[in-house]
Design an enzyme around this catalytic site. Sequence first.
Site, PDB file in Angstrom:
ATOM      1  N   LYS A 155      44.118  47.678 -76.755  1.00 43.28           N
ATOM      2  CA  LYS A 155      45.249  48.561 -76.492  1.00 43.28           C
ATOM      3  C   LYS A 155      46.273  48.424 -77.612  1.00 43.28           C
ATOM      4  O   LYS A 155      46.591  47.304 -78.041  1.00 43.28           O
ATOM      5  CB  LYS A 155      45.901  48.180 -75.153  1.00 43.28           C
ATOM      6  CG  LYS A 155      44.983  48.380 -73.958  1.00 43.28           C
ATOM      7  CD  LYS A 155      44.691  49.852 -73.698  1.00 43.28           C
ATOM      8  CE  LYS A 155      43.856  50.025 -72.435  1.00 43.28           C
ATOM      9  NZ  LYS A 155      43.606  51.448 -72.141  1.00 43.28           N
ATOM     10  N   LYS A 255      35.326  59.919 -67.607  1.00 43.88           N
ATOM     11  CA  LYS A 255      35.557  59.150 -66.383  1.00 43.88           C
ATOM     12  C   LYS A 255      35.307  60.057 -65.196  1.00 43.88           C
ATOM     13  O   LYS A 255      35.943  61.118 -65.084  1.00 43.88           O
ATOM     14  CB  LYS A 255      36.999  58.628 -66.346  1.00 43.88           C
ATOM     15  CG  LYS A 255      37.284  57.643 -67.477  1.00 43.88           C
ATOM     16  CD  LYS A 255      38.700  57.130 -67.487  1.00 43.88           C
ATOM     17  CE  LYS A 255      38.825  56.030 -68.538  1.00 43.88           C
ATOM     18  NZ  LYS A 255      40.211  55.601 -68.764  1.00 43.88           N
TER      19      LYS A 255
HETATM   20 MG    MG Z   1      41.888  55.047 -72.416  1.00 44.10          MG
END
Ligand code: MG
Length: 362
Positions: A155, A255
Amino acid sequence: MTRAVAVELFRIRLPLRSPFRTARSTTTHKDALLVRVVTSDGEGWGEVGAEPSPCYAPDTLDTARLILRDELVPRVLAGAGLDDVRGHHPARAAITTALLDARLRAEGTSLAAYLGATSRYVSAGVAIGRLGDRDALVADAAAYAAQGYRSLKVKIAPGADVEEIGAVRRELGAEVTLQVDANGSYSLADADRLAALDDLGVACLEQPLAPDALLDHAALATRLRTPIGLDESIVSANAAHDAVAVGACAVVSIKSALVGGIDAARRTHDVCFAANVAARAGGMLETGVGRAVLVALAALPGFTIPGDCSASDRYFDEDVTEPFELDDGRIRVPAGPGIGVTPRAEVLARCTIARERWRAGR
Ligand code: MG
């Protein structure tokens, strides 16, 4: 025809082994909502791929619960379809997955076989959320690489990016696949800064800009060599089609929770496959129920970049299902009927903090 006779929701809470920090949120416990559908054939399970807060995606666990309770569960128990309901993809994905799981279990067919996936293993990948703590990030990266992960996704956010990724690259060398995920925390004005990632061998810069900024992503793509991936932007197969058509991305993170279910995820994969755009299977810090779906999807041929398929012990000391384990940098695709895993009753009882149940005809 299979009819649902009862639907049950389990709000559960599992401690995470370590906090997970992204550009937009910090998670210390995994709160999840599991859906159990009982049909005339047996039972099936699904997981709501959402978070308690709306900081990653608009839907939350509580909004999903409400739309399940007030709209989706009544339709399912009446034997009606869900085609007239717009949006609320995580809730829709969870209940349709549970229905499909029940059907496939009764038929003795695995989800991977239903999807047409033939790979027995998928490449494992691990996401590291250690924003603002470079030492912990580098230590985590080294530890995961030592466990056998050959793909890491880190991240990033403005102020915690190029130097951090450079430190990870120096620690791990050139062999490990490195991806980064900004969770939409940059703007097009940051293009020069992001271009510095080009020298670090980053396989994918995920969601640098806001989810609805397709044209800015396309403009950014002309200024970087690093492939841009989209995640939050990919809320349907149509969204993937549009993103690819305007040149907004070279990688699509898929997703099932964001696109609205397994069949929608399959269609999104097919859009990418037809366009020769790499897909990656995106994770939501799932429990084993959602992880089983993620791994089965990742076994489709278009998922050519390692996704977020981690072993269960990356997140949990004890998962609600039997754990997924790392096997030489890979995760085995469940081969049992349906999603191939089932919540363990004693673990489920321990981690459940609220439970609701509805029956047909009541
Ligand atoms: Mg992501």
